[in-house]
Scaffold this motif. Structure first.
Motif, short mmCIF file in Angstrom:
data_model
loop_
_atom_site.label_atom_id
_atom_site.label_comp_id
_atom_site.label_asym_id
_atom_site.label_seq_id
_atom_site.Cartn_x
_atom_site.Cartn_y
_atom_site.Cartn_z
N LEU A 1 0.82 -1.21 0.00
CA LEU A 1 0.00 0.00 0.00
C LEU A 1 0.86 1.26 0.00
CD1 LEU A 1 -3.04 0.43 -0.07
CD2 LEU A 1 -3.02 0.73 2.39
N ALA A 2 2.12 1.15 0.43
CA ALA A 2 3.02 2.30 0.42
C ALA A 2 3.27 2.81 -1.00
CB ALA A 2 4.34 1.95 1.09
N GLU A 3 3.03 1.97 -2.01
CA GLU A 3 3.27 2.37 -3.39
C GLU A 3 2.19 3.28 -3.94
OE1 GLU A 3 3.18 -1.46 -5.06
OE2 GLU A 3 5.15 -2.08 -4.32
N VAL A 4 1.05 3.37 -3.25
CA VAL A 4 -0.07 4.19 -3.73
C VAL A 4 0.19 5.65 -3.37
CG1 VAL A 4 -2.55 4.56 -3.63
CG2 VAL A 4 -1.63 2.24 -3.45
N CYS A 5 0.15 6.49 -4.38
CA CYS A 5 0.38 7.92 -4.17
C CYS A 5 -0.91 8.59 -3.70
CB CYS A 5 0.85 8.60 -5.46
SG CYS A 5 2.40 7.94 -6.11
N GLY A 6 -0.82 9.34 -2.62
CA GLY A 6 -1.99 10.04 -2.12
C GLY A 6 -3.07 9.09 -1.65
N GLN A 7 -4.33 9.47 -1.88
CA GLN A 7 -5.50 8.65 -1.56
C GLN A 7 -5.51 8.19 -0.10
OE1 GLN A 7 -7.65 8.97 -3.51
NE2 GLN A 7 -7.02 8.85 -5.66
N GLU A 8 -5.21 9.10 0.82
CA GLU A 8 -5.20 8.73 2.24
C GLU A 8 -6.58 8.31 2.72
OE1 GLU A 8 -2.39 8.36 3.77
OE2 GLU A 8 -1.37 9.08 1.96
N HIS A 9 -7.61 8.97 2.18
CA HIS A 9 -8.99 8.61 2.54
C HIS A 9 -9.30 7.18 2.10
CE1 HIS A 9 -13.11 9.27 3.68
NE2 HIS A 9 -13.57 9.13 2.45
N GLY A 10 -8.85 6.82 0.89
CA GLY A 10 -9.06 5.46 0.39
C GLY A 10 -8.29 4.43 1.19
N LYS A 11 -7.06 4.77 1.59
CA LYS A 11 -6.26 3.84 2.40
C LYS A 11 -6.91 3.59 3.75
CE LYS A 11 -1.87 5.29 0.30
NZ LYS A 11 -0.58 5.96 0.53
N ARG A 12 -7.45 4.65 4.34
CA ARG A 12 -8.14 4.50 5.62
C ARG A 12 -9.36 3.59 5.47
NH1 ARG A 12 -8.25 4.18 11.12
NH2 ARG A 12 -10.12 5.16 11.99
N ALA A 13 -10.11 3.77 4.38
CA ALA A 13 -11.28 2.93 4.14
C ALA A 13 -10.87 1.47 3.96
CB ALA A 13 -12.04 3.42 2.90
N LEU A 14 -9.76 1.21 3.27
CA LEU A 14 -9.26 -0.16 3.12
C LEU A 14 -8.92 -0.77 4.47
CD1 LEU A 14 -6.88 -0.25 0.02
CD2 LEU A 14 -9.20 -1.13 0.18
N GLU A 15 -8.30 0.02 5.34
CA GLU A 15 -7.93 -0.47 6.67
C GLU A 15 -9.18 -0.87 7.45
OE1 GLU A 15 -5.80 1.21 10.78
OE2 GLU A 15 -5.53 2.27 8.88
N ILE A 16 -10.21 -0.05 7.40
CA ILE A 16 -11.45 -0.35 8.12
C ILE A 16 -12.12 -1.59 7.52
CG2 ILE A 16 -13.76 0.51 8.65
CD1 ILE A 16 -12.49 3.34 8.66
N ALA A 17 -12.14 -1.66 6.19
CA ALA A 17 -12.74 -2.83 5.53
C ALA A 17 -12.02 -4.10 5.92
CB ALA A 17 -12.70 -2.64 4.02
N ALA A 18 -10.69 -4.08 5.96
CA ALA A 18 -9.92 -5.26 6.33
C ALA A 18 -10.13 -5.63 7.79
CB ALA A 18 -8.44 -5.03 6.05
N ALA A 19 -10.22 -4.62 8.66
CA ALA A 19 -10.34 -4.88 10.10
C ALA A 19 -11.69 -5.48 10.46
CB ALA A 19 -10.11 -3.59 10.88
N GLY A 20 -12.75 -5.05 9.78
CA GLY A 20 -14.07 -5.53 10.14
C GLY A 20 -14.73 -6.43 9.14
N GLY A 21 -14.05 -6.73 8.02
CA GLY A 21 -14.64 -7.56 6.98
C GLY A 21 -15.75 -6.87 6.23
N HIS A 22 -15.67 -5.56 6.06
CA HIS A 22 -16.74 -4.77 5.46
C HIS A 22 -16.61 -4.71 3.94
CE1 HIS A 22 -17.93 -3.42 9.44
NE2 HIS A 22 -16.68 -3.07 9.68
N ASN A 23 -17.76 -4.67 3.26
CA ASN A 23 -17.78 -4.45 1.82
C ASN A 23 -17.51 -2.99 1.51
OD1 ASN A 23 -18.54 -7.18 1.43
ND2 ASN A 23 -20.68 -6.65 1.81
N LEU A 24 -16.91 -2.73 0.34
CA LEU A 24 -16.42 -1.39 0.02
C LEU A 24 -16.73 -1.06 -1.44
CD1 LEU A 24 -14.52 1.12 0.53
CD2 LEU A 24 -12.62 -0.38 -0.08
N LEU A 25 -17.21 0.17 -1.66
CA LEU A 25 -17.45 0.68 -3.01
C LEU A 25 -16.64 1.96 -3.20
CD1 LEU A 25 -18.92 0.85 -5.75
CD2 LEU A 25 -20.80 2.00 -4.57
#
Length: 508
Positions: free
Chosen positions: A194-218
């Protein structure tokens, strides 16, 4: 003179197996061969394969009137896995093989016309069933040994030719049982981070939450904003698979014929079907039900790029599996059930041209066109997606920033801590993630303080959220609180969770 042969084999329905008793009777009458017991398709054709294989191997077993019964007679048998047990049963009926070892060893395998033993789907599922039935061993094709030997407590022997099987059953040729397959292997996602992704801090945070809770993401954003890049790195944030998850996932791939002799699936699956996929390809189906992409993604990630381009009926068929974690395929002769517990990650453009609300490009779509485009995704399906986020185009400053971002390994540590809290919380409930909570768990573990209650009331009244969307917000807020240490849900946890319902805000 008459003879009787009896061999045990197995067949699969979904990811479950059942025993097939191959009974062969050779008695008086004109030479001939009949098969009974609901044989279909490849099983009916096995007569010619088996007789050719026996003849090529130097055995002749059709001197008398011969009847083959596949018990239980009321269950349909499909596939070529019964070739080997039918051949051995025929040889027993003509007193060419003793019955001693076939009483404690089951077998399955397809036969070539030259007598070669070929691999078949479902060997691992049958092996697990035979162990539960207290069989001593299982005889399979050499290419099936890797998956079948993953079942501890069962002797698995692999063969490449019918003559080898006969020699072992006669006690003429010793063949050692294969060692138990160890659940280890190379992880194919080790080269992405994930360190390779430029910017998109909001998206990275959403990925972290999705992974932590098993949530679906759009994710909604213009072309080239990094939606696919983010989705493919969700795997790197998920915790390692448990032994039970490895076995369950490998069973699905075994039934689908996807193991290819490589042993167990040790990495969480990442399935990314094309938007032209059919309903059978996505959900599963066929005359003999086989798992689709949503089952192959079990315990992993299902990525649907260009979500509105998928056929509407295909998307609607996913609603029940998203809710229940299983998919049931019914046919006239059988009903098969496949697990389908996955994290759905979907991506779409904000409009057909892709540049709605983009400051750098002009959108050429009319409001009606945009409305029609978004309406391809039904409200009930959107309600089942916990997190909706906007992924804007990356700015030049972020593209040229050489500072290293937070690596996946650091985020995965936080995810593992949050998952550990959930495992402890739900150890009596039989599941492991906040996204799987039901009404009782929401009541017990998602109490909200008074400030949070007022915030939720304002959000529901202004956004017109459904009851399902309300529960999704509570689940996401519970995950955010777990990432924050696991305390009670605070108002700022709810505030962040409400932000992840961007389509509900756009609907206004």
């Amino acid at each position: 003179m008459s003879g009787l042969g009896q061999v045990i084999s197995g067949a699969t329905v979904g990811v479950e197996a059942f025993a097939v008793h191959v009974e062969v009777y050779a008695g008086r009458g004109l030479p001939g061969l009949r098969m009974v017991g609901l044989p279909y398709g490849a099983v009916r054709e096995s007569q010619q394969r088996v007789l050719s294989a026996l003849s090529s191997s130097g055995f002749y077993c059709l001197r008398n009137n011969t009847v083959i019964n596949l018990a239980p007679a009321d269950r349909r048998k499909e596939g070529a896995a019964l070739d080997l047990p039918i051949a051995i049963g025929l040889m027993q009926a003509y007193d060419l093989i003793p019955r001693l070892r076939t009483r404690s060893h089951a077998m399955l395998g397809e036969l070539g016309l030259d007598g070669s033993v070929k691999p078949v789907p479902g060997a691992m599922v049958v092996a697990d069933y035979m162990k539960q039935q207290h069989f001593e061993g299982l005889l399979v094709a050499r290419e099936n040994v890797g998956e079948a030997a993953s079942v501890e407590g069962l002797e698995v022997r692999g063969f490449s030719h019918l003559t080898d099987v006969v020699s072992w059953l006669r006690g003429e040729k010793p063949i050692d049982a294969a060692p138990v397959t160890i659940a280890s292997g190379r992880l194919d996602n080790e080269d992405v981070d994930l360190a390779e992704v430029c910017g998109q801090e909001h998206g990275k945070r959403a990925l972290e939450i999705a992974a932590a809770g098993g949530h679906n993401l759009l994710m909604i954003g213009p072309p080239g904003s990094g939606k696919t890049m983010l989705a493919r790195r969700l795997q790197t944030l998920l915790p390692p698979m448990t032994t039970r998850e490895i076995i369950d996932t490998s069973k699905i791939y075994s039934v689908a014929g996807r193991l290819n002799g490589d042993g167990l699936i040790v990495q969480r699956p990442f399935c990314a079907p094309h938007h032209g996929a059919s309903d059978a390809g996505m959900v599963g189906g066929g005359i003999v039900p086989r798992p689709g992409q949503i089952s192959l993604a079990h315990n992993g990630v299902l990525f649907l790029d260009e979500l509105p381009e998928f056929r509407r009926d295909v998307l609607e068929m996913m609603r029940q599996p998203l809710e229940d974690g299983t998919v049931t395929i019914s046919r006239a002769a059988m009903t098969a059930q496949f697990p389908a517990r996955f994290i759905l990650v979907a991506a779409m453009n904000p409009c057909p041209c892709g540049f709605y609300a983009d400051m750098q490009h002009e959108c050429t779509c009319s409001p009606i066109t945009i409305q029609r485009y978004r309406s391809r995704i039904s409200g009930p399906l959107l309600d089942r997606i916990d997190i909706h986020i906007e992924v804007p185009a990356v700015k030049y400053k972020e593209l040229t920033d050489r500072s290293a971002g937070e690596p996946s390994s650091a985020i995965r540590e936080r995810v593992n801590r949050a998952r550990g809290l959930q495992l402890e919380r739900f150890k009596q409930a039989g599941f492991f993630a906040n996204a799987q909570m039901g009404a009782r768990e929401l009541r017990d573990h998602c109490q909200v303080e008074s400030a949070g209650e007022r915030l939720m009331e304002i959000a529901i009244n202004r956004l017109g959220l459904s009851a399902r969307a309300y529960t999704r917000i509570l689940k996401v807020a519970r995950t955010i609180a777990d990432l924050d240490g696991g305390g009670p849900i605070q108002a700022f946890h709810l505030s962040e969770a409400i932000q992840y319902r961007s389509l509900d805000r756009i609907a206004l």
